[in-house]
Motif scaffolding. Structure first.
Motif, PDB file in Angstrom:
ATOM      1  N   ARG A  98     -17.214 134.995  53.850  1.00 40.51           N
ATOM      2  CA  ARG A  98     -17.467 134.921  52.413  1.00 40.51           C
ATOM      3  C   ARG A  98     -16.175 134.523  51.687  1.00 40.51           C
ATOM      4  NH1 ARG A  98     -18.674 139.899  50.977  1.00 40.51           N
ATOM      5  NH2 ARG A  98     -20.563 139.803  52.230  1.00 40.51           N
ATOM      6  N   GLU A  99     -15.078 135.144  52.127  1.00 42.40           N
ATOM      7  CA  GLU A  99     -13.781 134.845  51.520  1.00 42.40           C
ATOM      8  C   GLU A  99     -13.400 133.371  51.735  1.00 42.40           C
ATOM      9  OE1 GLU A  99      -9.490 136.547  52.421  1.00 42.40           O
ATOM     10  OE2 GLU A  99     -11.023 138.119  52.364  1.00 42.40           O
ATOM     11  N   HIS A 100     -13.669 132.880  52.934  1.00 44.59           N
ATOM     12  CA  HIS A 100     -13.375 131.485  53.245  1.00 44.59           C
ATOM     13  C   HIS A 100     -14.168 130.559  52.332  1.00 44.59           C
ATOM     14  CE1 HIS A 100     -13.199 127.706  55.549  1.00 44.59           C
ATOM     15  NE2 HIS A 100     -12.064 128.174  56.042  1.00 44.59           N
ATOM     16  N   PHE A 101     -15.443 130.869  52.171  1.00 51.57           N
ATOM     17  CA  PHE A 101     -16.303 130.027  51.334  1.00 51.57           C
ATOM     18  C   PHE A 101     -15.849 130.066  49.870  1.00 51.57           C
ATOM     19  CE2 PHE A 101     -20.676 129.032  49.485  1.00 51.57           C
ATOM     20  CZ  PHE A 101     -20.611 127.701  49.832  1.00 51.57           C
ATOM     21  N   GLU A 102     -15.441 131.254  49.424  1.00 57.36           N
ATOM     22  CA  GLU A 102     -14.898 131.359  48.055  1.00 57.36           C
ATOM     23  C   GLU A 102     -13.676 130.458  47.909  1.00 57.36           C
ATOM     24  OE1 GLU A 102     -16.289 132.799  45.423  1.00 57.36           O
ATOM     25  OE2 GLU A 102     -17.934 133.268  46.806  1.00 57.36           O
ATOM     26  N   GLY A 103     -12.850 130.427  48.953  1.00 56.47           N
ATOM     27  CA  GLY A 103     -11.648 129.589  48.941  1.00 56.47           C
ATOM     28  C   GLY A 103     -11.999 128.107  48.830  1.00 56.47           C
ATOM     29  N   VAL A 104     -13.045 127.691  49.524  1.00 54.29           N
ATOM     30  CA  VAL A 104     -13.470 126.282  49.462  1.00 54.29           C
ATOM     31  C   VAL A 104     -13.934 125.952  48.042  1.00 54.29           C
ATOM     32  CG1 VAL A 104     -15.134 124.580  50.305  1.00 54.29           C
ATOM     33  CG2 VAL A 104     -14.116 126.211  51.909  1.00 54.29           C
ATOM     34  N   LYS A 105     -14.759 126.833  47.486  1.00 51.22           N
ATOM     35  CA  LYS A 105     -15.285 126.579  46.134  1.00 51.22           C
ATOM     36  C   LYS A 105     -14.142 126.509  45.126  1.00 51.22           C
ATOM     37  CE  LYS A 105     -18.348 130.003  46.109  1.00 51.22           C
ATOM     38  NZ  LYS A 105     -19.433 130.868  45.631  1.00 51.22           N
ATOM     39  N   LYS A 106     -13.199 127.463  45.244  1.00 58.02           N
ATOM     40  CA  LYS A 106     -12.074 127.497  44.312  1.00 58.02           C
ATOM     41  C   LYS A 106     -11.231 126.226  44.450  1.00 58.02           C
ATOM     42  CE  LYS A 106      -8.358 130.528  43.396  1.00 58.02           C
ATOM     43  NZ  LYS A 106      -7.613 131.497  44.156  1.00 58.02           N
ATOM     44  N   GLY A 107     -10.993 125.828  45.705  1.00 53.97           N
ATOM     45  CA  GLY A 107     -10.189 124.627  45.950  1.00 53.97           C
ATOM     46  C   GLY A 107     -10.828 123.383  45.352  1.00 53.97           C
TER      47      GLY A 107
END
Ligand code: ATP
Ligand code: MG
Length: 419
Positions: free
Chosen positions: A232-241
């Motif tokens: 979930r954290e990884h996916f949040e990072g992609v969205k934020k990026g």
């Protein structure tokens, strides 16, 4: 006997080749700008590679591969995609010990025994890339941005980016049980493929083309709601990026991707113009693939773009493609002496990088002029005995008929600098 091209193959004729060249060069330029270098892999590989590297529950491996025994009795498969071959090469050539990330792009043909329709062929082309050794979300954002920069440079307008996360083996194992509980009471109504997928890879059932319209598929629990904390954290990072650099996206929980090896981020660029074959580019992360093909644990990510579908989209959007004038000047010779001069001049010009043509069919002067006009060659030089005697020729610009007198001794340098 009339022989036609095999079903699902297409000739790319000289008249449209310049579009392919421009797309390929633009893709290579964009990849180079990001630090990716090209790799060329074989057209065929050991069949085992695709069974392990694409996944034996996928349509590609189960139904679409061109597999045959060669004369030495080896099972060979024409590559249905590029990733498995690049991963094999990455391991085989010791690239696992190179500084991370190791980033490569490719421009390949691929072969799948498909139901042929518009945008779906048995031999088709892909531009793609792979990046190894980077686990964090930054590289996910980087490769998505490469597609956008490529589209921008080619002059395409917005193409929708859909993203999803399909988690890691850990969260997927838990989710698969939830999914099986959901489907179990309804298995009678599912297609035969799904019955098979139920035990082996229930996630595939969501991607089923035959059952896609059924409520039971539409209402299936979504993996994105069952990600483990790390995913979930990884996916949040992609969205934020993506947000940081201003790339719009839509989350599409139904993207599963056709191939088994994906983990975490998956994405597609989808157009409205290419009909049912709307996916122009698909990609995602495959953190377990290098290991499953016999290498160490190295995370990876990549995408592949269908070149035919990309060009169909470009056409639908009426993106202008300018055909380059490869040949700049036509030399019409009016005598034997003139044609000897023309032959030598053309040879020198080509060595200097100026495209030119002369008569090769023994045409009369008028027919030469007609040929040059039809071919759309932008400049014309007429050479006859008079021109040779005076040491001067006229370079005519066909567009407006204007003429420039040039000394024969200066002709090569004039053409090089002015045409
Ligand atoms: P689809 O769902 O359309 O079958 P896929 O998931 O099988 O696509 P990938 O394996 O991800 O496709 O391949 C990447 C891209 O290659 C696709 O998005 C598409 O643009 C292109 N592509 C795939 N199969 C074909 C084909 N048979 N003919 C032309 N292009 C194709
Ligand atoms: Mg497919």
């Amino acid at each position: 006997m009339k022989i036609s091209a095999p079903k699902g193959t297409r000739d790319i004729l000289p008249a449209e080749m310049y579009k392919w060249h421009r797309a390929a060069k633009t893709f290579a330029d964009v990849c180079h700008m990001y630090g990716y270098e090209e790799i060329r892999i074989p057209t065929f590989e050991d069949t085992n590679l695709f069974q392990r590297g694409v996944g034996d529950t996928t349509d590609v491996v189960q139904k679409e591969m061109y597999t045959f025994d060669d004369k030495g009795g080896r099972s060979i498969t024409l590559r249905p995609e590029g990733t498995a071959g690049v991963v094999r090469s990455f391991i085989e050539n010791g690239m696992t010990s190179m500084p991370s990330p190791v980033r490569m792009f490719y421009d390949i043909t691929a072969f799948r025994y498909e139901n042929v329709q518009k945008g779906r062929y048995r031999e088709f082309h892909q531009f793609g890339l792979e990046a190894f050794g980077s686990e964090g979300p930054k590289i996910d954002v980087e490769i998505i941005s490469i597609v956008n920069v490529f589209f921008n440079k080619m002059g395409l307008k917005h193409i929708a980016l859909h993203i999803n996360s399909i988690g890691c083996p850990k969260c997927r194992a838990a989710y698969n049980e939830i999914l099986k509980d959901h489907f179990r009471p309804h298995m009678d109504s599912m297609c035969d493929d799904c019955k098979n997928r139920f035990e082996r890879n229930p996630l595939r059932m969501i991607d089923c083309k035959a059952d896609a319209e059924k409520d039971i598929v539409k209402n299936a629990p979504r993996l994105i709601d069952h990600l483990c904390d790390e995913c979930r954290e990884h996916f949040e990072g992609v969205k934020k990026g993506l947000e940081q650099i201003g790339i719009d996206y839509t989350i599409d929980p139904n993207i599963v991707r056709g191939l088994d090896y994906y983990t975490r981020t998956v994405f597609e660029f989808v157009s409205e113009n290419v009909g049912t074959q709307g996916t122009i580019c698909g990609g995602g992360r495959y953190d377990g693939l290098v290991e499953s093909v016999g290498g160490p644990h190295v995370p990876g990510i990549g995408f592949a773009m269908g070149v035919e579908r990309f060009l169909m989209e470009a056409e639908a959007q009426e993106v202008p493609f300018e055909k380059p004038d490869y040949v700049k000047v036509y030399f019409a010779g009016m005598s034997d002496a003139a044609s000897a001069f023309v032959a030598k001049t053309c040879y020198e010009l080509r060595s200097e990088g100026v495209g030119c043509e002369q008569d090769l069919c023994g045409r009369a002067f008028r027919a030469q002029m007609k040929y040059a006009g039809k071919a759309g060659i932008p400049y014309l030089v007429v050479v006859g005995d008079d021109e040779l005697a005076s040491g001067k020729v006229k370079v005519k610009k066909m567009e407006d008929g204007s003429e420039t007198e040039v000394a024969v001794s200066e002709l090569v340098s004039y053409c090089k600098n002015n045409l």
